[in-house]
Design an enzyme around this catalytic site. Sequence first.
Site, PDB file in Angstrom:
ATOM      1  N   ASP A   1       0.815  -1.223   0.000  1.00  0.00           N
ATOM      2  CA  ASP A   1       0.000   0.000   0.000  1.00  0.00           C
ATOM      3  C   ASP A   1       0.840   1.261   0.000  1.00  0.00           C
ATOM      4  OD1 ASP A   1      -2.857  -1.051   2.010  1.00  0.00           O
ATOM      5  OD2 ASP A   1      -1.826  -1.996   0.358  1.00  0.00           O
TER       6      ASP A   1
ATOM      7  N   GLU B   1      -4.989  -5.914  -6.404  1.00  0.00           N
ATOM      8  CA  GLU B   1      -5.761  -6.776  -5.515  1.00  0.00           C
ATOM      9  C   GLU B   1      -7.204  -6.291  -5.489  1.00  0.00           C
ATOM     10  OE1 GLU B   1      -3.137  -6.051  -2.093  1.00  0.00           O
ATOM     11  OE2 GLU B   1      -4.832  -5.055  -1.126  1.00  0.00           O
TER      12      GLU B   1
END
Length: 972
Positions: free
Chosen positions: A507, A585
Amino acid sequence: MILRTRTLRTHLAVPLAAVLVAAAATGAAASSLSRSTSAAPPASAPALAADSVAAQYPVPGTVLGSGGWQVLSSAKTSSSGTQISAPGFSTSGWLPVTNDDGGAPGTEIEALLQNGACPDVYYSTNMKTCFGYESSIGADTVAQFDVPWWYRTDFTADLASGQYANLVVNGIVGAADVWVDGHEVATQSTVEGAYTRYTFNVTGDLVKGTNTLALEVHPNDPNTMLTLDDVDWNQIPPDNNTGIQMPLQLLTSDALSNADAHVVESNSADLSSSALTVKTNVTNHTASSQTGVVDATITPPSGSSASPITVQQTVTVPANTTQTVSFTPADYSALTIAHPAVWWPYQMGAQPLYGLTTSVTQGTTTSTSTTGTFGIRTVTSSLVGAGPVDENGVRQYKINGVAFVARGGGFSPDLFLHYSAADIAKQIAIMKNMGVNMIRLEGHFMPDDFYQQMDQAGIMIDSGYQCCDAWGNNLSGNLLTVATNSALAIGQDEVDHPSVVTFAWSDNAPGSADAKDTLAAFAQADFDVPVVASAEENSVSPLGDSGEKEGPYDWVPPNYWYDTTHNQPDDNQTNAGGSWGFDSEQSAGDTIPTLDSINRFLSPAEQSKLWQSPTYNQYHANYETGHGDYEFGTLYYFDQALDNRFGTPTSLDQYVEDGQVQNYENTRAQFEAFLDHSTNTDTPSTGTLYWQVNKGWPSLLWDLYNEDGDQAGSYYGTKEANQTLHALYALDNGTVTLDNLGGATQTGLSVESKVYNLSGTVLDDQTAGGVSLASQQVKNKVLTPKVPAKVTSKSSATTYFVELTLRQNGNVVDRNVYWESTYPDEVNWTATMDGENAGTYATMTQYADLQGLNSLAAGSVTASDVTTASKVGPDGSDTVTSATLTNASTKTVAFFLRTDLRRGSASGTPQSGDNEVASALWNDDDITLFPGESETVSVTYKASDLDGATPVISLSGWNIAAQNLAAPAPTS
């Protein structure tokens, strides 16, 4: 993955070759060591056994612990490291543990499981009952694991005069004090990090005969250590995975040793030639200069008529120094290969692997040698398609100059980090049958056998670090040192594996110091793949903008995936999951397994809650409670959609059946949308990685196939979307798209679209012929089926079907059936995208009304031509059973037919209990047949899995009574 702390948007991937770093020093102190790969077995060979692991690791040493380990909590012994590491120390009462197929003893819970502490740890809440409970990522709070544990093993190392011994520690989950023969050779302040590599000179510590290695492993804390965890993917193992995941090795050599043997490629743009540079690091372990001969041999792939290439040079290495020895094409012309055998992802071509052996010799004595494989291929990446949705452009990959759509998912290892080569082989067969071409390793780097199997299979790997723990911090001090060591070890491990095609942070982008040191370490390892700053849209110098995005993670409707207009530039493009760009994702959340799988891991009480209580916190979702943004402990949003779209189920059987249909249509739409929009000029769709492709323990959350290999609706929806030759119905514009995911041009194609009502009456029939498709070509708007008009009132809704049949030279190569409503799903985009954590699921304006499916009349399906034959497959299968299924009705649609292979009797009666054949892989399943229509289905499997029983095909469907079909038994 998720559980994220938001970061401000920043901006970019550069070649590693521009960054250099000094060679690591070696000697008596700890240092980073180098790698060598090893020869992989041919594709048809069984996976590596634990006792053959030694040659597979970066240092060509002997794997320790092959004779077993003894493991014990420090709370149960008052003995010191000096005593425990002394040869002959009594381990009465300790836990005996064996290495797994990766060559390591594993975690603390693994030690307990090997000794029967929790016989059915995967079932219901047994893990919690047996071992305790962790409610959040961080320091261990379970008393029996909140203390160090001892790992101890004996080994023999009878050094000859003039020989040297080095202990190699390939990472520890947690940290460790290391002892050899009563001497402490390293403390936890040095040996830290799951993916570091340290070597210690233990020559002076060893004795003739039996020696002892002991490690006091300190508890893992993923928030303060650069180790690993499962974020919010599963329940947290109560020991925090503390233990030894990778092997410990003993490198024994004469004055000189070599390691880190690998190949650096320089390929021509058209791949007509490849100039190969062979490198290996030679270490002088003595206090005086040493001269030796280094040999390297490259062997051609199996089946090639080319001759091996052998090169040799004499080197002199100064005292106590490591020196890189290079064989360059400029000095050795034979290292430039004309027309090399090129490695491709499995749908795009073959996976030839070259062999590499190196050795260092003094006089007539070879001190050490390495064996390995490598593949010749070129991977490039860039930002493309800048436009109004993403002004910076999106990440696109090319393999050997050919752009492709990445289609795959996040890979999760066994929850207790037990590595099984056979299990990975089974999973590869499942993934290839499903048609995915890439997996993402987020923060879970694997034993070398894993990469070897992926090389042979042609499944690409998006490798990288983890989110939401210490890896996501702005690193400095000791953590930065550990990170740099980790990067060097990872680069050395992955450099020669052609399956590894990219590397990314998760992230958060790294801090500038971390990025700089990591790139330098990768350059030292010659690990030269595209490196990306973040799995979200972040950046750091010099990597620049990542061009990637993440999410959603919970339920969205199938037509959500076709969105191309919504983004979140101020939130790192997170949960803007429509089919544009590269999504690292994303999924629609929960997966409903088949009843066979459900019965293996859910208790009767949990099964009852599954279909009756959407707010129930399922232990086999994850450790979180409730539902909402980034809370996934319940199946709430999935269940809301199920009730509204199909009607509230009145039994577990109905809930599971509805769940299969809802999962199928959703996974199919996700992958098809990214293929369909890959041709867009502005912000094309370049890749979608389902979150997740698998799970390391039985799950109801985020998987395409379950831990037991269960292939539910999510699996077959994905399989349909990823057929090599495929026809899809685009849900945004109602047109038909054709695609060719193979490596060669396909001609003689025609596609027919038919629209049916619920009675199976044809409402529209169109055909387009004379189509050809180049490799990776996607052809849009080939047909526009005429479908019933949309309505604005749910009371007026009707359900209809669209069937696409793709033929090649008149033969059917793909059938694809859609069930649609005139009252469709509509997303409230303002509510869905608004807010800092919005977008993990879709806020709906209206749900599609598919309850017309409940009015389908009972149908009848017959089976004919049931056969069994021998058929050897690369996945280890040796048998194929086939049957032709026919819808015998003239007015009824046989909807969503499911076939399973079971152990049974010659009369067609399945055995009682769990009777599924575990190795079964179907060519198609969850199919729909219209009146009078037939399809031949086949299943490959290992005959040994029948355990002497007769193969029985069980058949059921939405509106079809269950029946069983006895098949001929395999012949010996």
